[in-house]
Design a protein around this motif. Structure first.
Motif, PDB file in Angstrom:
ATOM      1  N   LYS A  12       0.831  -1.199   0.000  1.00  0.00           N
ATOM      2  CA  LYS A  12       0.000   0.000   0.000  1.00  0.00           C
ATOM      3  C   LYS A  12       0.874   1.262   0.000  1.00  0.00           C
ATOM      4  N   ALA A  13       1.943   1.221   0.807  1.00  0.00           N
ATOM      5  CA  ALA A  13       2.837   2.384   0.888  1.00  0.00           C
ATOM      6  C   ALA A  13       3.607   2.555  -0.424  1.00  0.00           C
ATOM      7  N   TYR A  14       3.948   1.431  -1.042  1.00  0.00           N
ATOM      8  CA  TYR A  14       4.671   1.494  -2.322  1.00  0.00           C
ATOM      9  C   TYR A  14       3.811   2.213  -3.378  1.00  0.00           C
ATOM     10  N   ILE A  15       2.558   1.798  -3.474  1.00  0.00           N
ATOM     11  CA  ILE A  15       1.655   2.418  -4.451  1.00  0.00           C
ATOM     12  C   ILE A  15       1.394   3.884  -4.076  1.00  0.00           C
ATOM     13  N   HIS A  16       1.236   4.133  -2.770  1.00  0.00           N
ATOM     14  CA  HIS A  16       1.052   5.510  -2.292  1.00  0.00           C
ATOM     15  C   HIS A  16       2.205   6.387  -2.759  1.00  0.00           C
ATOM     16  N   THR A  17       3.409   5.869  -2.581  1.00  0.00           N
ATOM     17  CA  THR A  17       4.605   6.642  -2.937  1.00  0.00           C
ATOM     18  C   THR A  17       4.625   6.928  -4.436  1.00  0.00           C
ATOM     19  N   LEU A  18       4.343   5.915  -5.228  1.00  0.00           N
ATOM     20  CA  LEU A  18       4.360   6.114  -6.688  1.00  0.00           C
ATOM     21  C   LEU A  18       3.307   7.149  -7.091  1.00  0.00           C
ATOM     22  N   ARG A  19       2.143   7.053  -6.493  1.00  0.00           N
ATOM     23  CA  ARG A  19       1.069   8.005  -6.835  1.00  0.00           C
ATOM     24  C   ARG A  19       1.411   9.425  -6.392  1.00  0.00           C
ATOM     25  N   SER A  20       2.192   9.537  -5.328  1.00  0.00           N
ATOM     26  CA  SER A  20       2.538  10.867  -4.815  1.00  0.00           C
ATOM     27  C   SER A  20       3.643  11.540  -5.619  1.00  0.00           C
ATOM     28  N   MET A  21       4.288  10.789  -6.512  1.00  0.00           N
ATOM     29  CA  MET A  21       5.378  11.375  -7.307  1.00  0.00           C
ATOM     30  C   MET A  21       4.821  12.354  -8.329  1.00  0.00           C
ATOM     31  N   GLN A  22       5.677  13.277  -8.761  1.00  0.00           N
ATOM     32  CA  GLN A  22       5.327  14.154  -9.874  1.00  0.00           C
ATOM     33  C   GLN A  22       5.254  13.299 -11.147  1.00  0.00           C
ATOM     34  N   ASN A  23       4.483  13.768 -12.128  1.00  0.00           N
ATOM     35  CA  ASN A  23       4.341  12.991 -13.371  1.00  0.00           C
ATOM     36  C   ASN A  23       5.698  12.689 -14.011  1.00  0.00           C
ATOM     37  N   TYR A  24       6.570  13.694 -14.025  1.00  0.00           N
ATOM     38  CA  TYR A  24       7.888  13.479 -14.627  1.00  0.00           C
ATOM     39  C   TYR A  24       8.578  12.308 -13.939  1.00  0.00           C
ATOM     40  N   ASP A  25       8.556  12.321 -12.603  1.00  0.00           N
ATOM     41  CA  ASP A  25       9.269  11.286 -11.856  1.00  0.00           C
ATOM     42  C   ASP A  25       8.641   9.907 -12.081  1.00  0.00           C
ATOM     43  N   GLN A  26       7.308   9.891 -12.206  1.00  0.00           N
ATOM     44  CA  GLN A  26       6.641   8.601 -12.471  1.00  0.00           C
ATOM     45  C   GLN A  26       7.126   8.024 -13.803  1.00  0.00           C
ATOM     46  N   LEU A  27       7.196   8.892 -14.818  1.00  0.00           N
ATOM     47  CA  LEU A  27       7.598   8.398 -16.147  1.00  0.00           C
ATOM     48  C   LEU A  27       9.052   7.941 -16.152  1.00  0.00           C
ATOM     49  N   VAL A  28       9.906   8.675 -15.459  1.00  0.00           N
ATOM     50  CA  VAL A  28      11.314   8.268 -15.393  1.00  0.00           C
ATOM     51  C   VAL A  28      11.420   6.956 -14.619  1.00  0.00           C
ATOM     52  N   TYR A  29      10.651   6.848 -13.555  1.00  0.00           N
ATOM     53  CA  TYR A  29      10.666   5.617 -12.752  1.00  0.00           C
ATOM     54  C   TYR A  29      10.279   4.415 -13.617  1.00  0.00           C
ATOM     55  N   SER A  30       9.344   4.642 -14.542  1.00  0.00           N
ATOM     56  CA  SER A  30       8.899   3.528 -15.398  1.00  0.00           C
ATOM     57  C   SER A  30      10.027   2.994 -16.267  1.00  0.00           C
ATOM     58  N   LEU A  31      11.081   3.801 -16.456  1.00  0.00           N
ATOM     59  CA  LEU A  31      12.186   3.387 -17.315  1.00  0.00           C
ATOM     60  C   LEU A  31      13.258   2.587 -16.563  1.00  0.00           C
ATOM     61  N   CYS A  32      13.078   2.428 -15.248  1.00  0.00           N
ATOM     62  CA  CYS A  32      14.150   1.808 -14.458  1.00  0.00           C
ATOM     63  C   CYS A  32      14.255   0.294 -14.654  1.00  0.00           C
TER      64      CYS A  32
END
Lengths: 329, 201
Positions: A12-32
């Motif tokens: 739950k905290a993992y998803i919370h953290t991802l949702r709380s990221m800025q859009n830019y950071d979410q997209l960069v995270y998707s590339l990891c």
């Protein structure tokens, strides 16, 4: 370095953290990694859009929630085999909202336009390219094929060709990309004495077609169009032309048409069109000036309602400087 | 047993109705004891349900042993109860699984979370376990902010992200742990390969 094992947080905290990221950071995270890509995909990010702007370099813009989140600048290197667009060097990425550019480390070797496109289309669950725009007077026709290969299979919402390109470029681009819904072209893709060649692009069942007039466009070319919306810039149609168009619409031509708009209609020495001439021989009713009727976010007060043979109604809105607007209800 | 008799945060007695003025005692897994106001406990859905189910009177709270929270240490629990005392009486967000679009970290929370990441990690686990919705929101936001403006390579380092290969290995290990027979089959297969057999069957 300040580190925290994100994957070891409770789900739950993992998803919370991802949702709380800025859009830019979410997209960069998707590339990891593959797992991070799946995690961001599961967030169902809203209102994502992917645009490609081809100028002297190729710009891949990834937008989220109506603001751009990432822009990749990818240089085309024609020495690469199979005309593929591969970002072999570091990729310059514009970061928003932090207002700065960063250059990524080149650990994305062999990851080019096609790969980024597939990645973000999957992450944003949006299998469409919103805008494919060609512009720049130095743009070479040799750009078209590699772009075509990279975006093969993708639906394009808007194909746009700017006026600084040659008719030959425009023609090749229009022939190379056929999978689009809206077509904007600022350059006539044929020689001036062969304007009729443009008809093959106009008769397509598009959502919208927007084209310029170089003085040779005939009202017949509007009549052959099967688009839901037609927008013409600087057309030189006379009131007689418009009257002919309306009479044919009343008889059933342009059955898919929902909106027709001419921008900067030449005024024939007057400030506005003579509606008596435009509506000559057509049954019409003027909508009272105090009417509150609205259609397509346009107030219809003062407009002229006409009827087609099958009962469909449309309103003609006289506009200043001779502009003409037809709204099908 | 070490006892921290004073409340974690000064209690604004005027703000608390007389009948609610009761302090529960909790004990961490390293035997630290805390007294927490009933109103502060309401921030934690887990603890609130627990104390409701126990139905303690004021005498019970004093005379019975402190309620043990087995999987949270004293250092973390102190932060949790400090947070709960500070935010007592505030509206509790509905835990419907959604995440608020914009999470602002209040100054108090920012100071409270000005801690090393090891402790922040434990605080998030505690907020999740005790179901303290708003504490989970702000602590996750703090972790999310660590990503700001980073490249993929930097994100891998900050979040200690496993590579695709490591994820694959972990997945295989988990599958094997679930199905010992699968591992036996794989070992047998490897053995036959070593012996030069072309076909497993």
């Amino acid at each position: 370095m300040n580190t925290i094992p994100l994957h070891q947080l409770p789900d739950k905290a993992y998803i919370h953290t991802l949702r709380s990221m800025q859009n830019y950071d979410q997209l960069v995270y998707s590339l990891c990694s593959k797992n991070t890509k799946e995690a961001i995909k599961s967030l169902n990010l809203e209102k994502g859009a992917i645009n490609i702007y081809v100028d002297n370099s190729i710009e891949l813009e990834i937008c989220c929630e109506e603001s751009f989140a990432l822009i990749f600048y990818i240089d085309y290197d024609d020495s690469f085999p199979n005309n593929q667009i591969i970002a072999r060097e570091d990729i310059k990425v514009v970061v928003d909202p932090y207002g700065e550019s960063i250059r990524w480390e080149s650990n994305f070797q062999n990851f080019g336009l096609k790969e980024y496109l597939h990645h973000f289309c999957e992450v944003l669950r949006r299998p469409k390219i919103c805008v494919l725009l060609f512009s720049g007077e130095n743009l070479d026709e040799s750009f078209i094929e590699p772009i075509q290969k990279s975006i093969e299979g993708f639906q394009i919402e808007v194909l746009s060709i700017s006026d600084d390109l040659t008719p030959e470029f425009a023609q090749k681009a229009l022939e190379s990309f056929s999978n689009y819904e809206d077509l904007y072209f600022d350059v006539i893709p044929c020689e001036s004495h062969k304007v009729y060649e443009m008809d093959k692009y106009l008769i397509q069942n598009l959502m919208l077609v927007s084209f310029p007039d170089r003085g040779e466009t005939k009202i017949d070319q509007v009549l052959v169009s099967n688009s839901e919306e037609i927008s013409l810039r600087v057309p030189n149609f006379s009131e007689k032309d418009l009257n002919r168009f309306l009479k044919l619409w009343v008889r059933g031509s342009n059955p898919r048409l929902k909106y027709f708009y001419t921008v900067r209609q030449r005024p024939f020495g007057r400030d506005s069109l003579d509606m008596n001439l435009v509506l000559k021989g057509i049954k019409s009713n003027q909508i009272p000036l105090d009417s509150e009727e609205v259609h397509r976010r346009t107030k219809l007060a003062g407009g002229y309602r006409i009827w087609s043979f099958n009962g469909t109604t449309a309103v003609i809105m006289p506009r200043p400087q001779g502009q003409f607007e037809l709204i099908v209800e | 047993m070490s006892v921290e008799n004073a409340p974690v945060v000064d209690v604004d007695e005027a703000a608390i109705p007389v009948e609610k003025k009761m302090y529960y005692r909790f004990e961490s897994n390293d035997k630290k004891e805390f007294r927490v106001s009933e109103l502060a406990i309401q921030q934690s859905e887990t603890l609130n349900r627990l104390v409701e189910a126990m139905g303690y009177t004021s005498e019970d709270v004093e005379n019975k042993p402190a309620i043990a929270i087995e999987n949270i240490d004293g250092k973390t629990l102190k932060l949790v109860f400090q947070w709960c005392e500070h935010h007592k009486g505030e509206a509790i967000p509905v835990d419907d699984g959604s995440v608020p679009k914009i999470v602002e970290i209040p100054e108090f929370d920012a100071k409270l979370m000005d801690i090393d990441n090891g402790l922040l990690f434990k605080l998030i686990w505690a907020a999740d376990y005790l179901n303290i919705v708003q504490l989970l929101n702000v602590s996750c936001k703090k972790v999310a902010n660590m990503a700001q403006g980073k490249t993929p390579a930097q994100l891998r380092r900050v979040y200690l992200l496993p590579s695709d290969e490591e994820d694959e290995a972990a997945k295989r290990a988990a599958q094997e742990a679930q199905d010992p027979r699968a591992r036996e089959v794989e070992e047998e297969f490897e053995e036959r390969k070593r012996q030069g057999g072309n076909s497993f069957f």
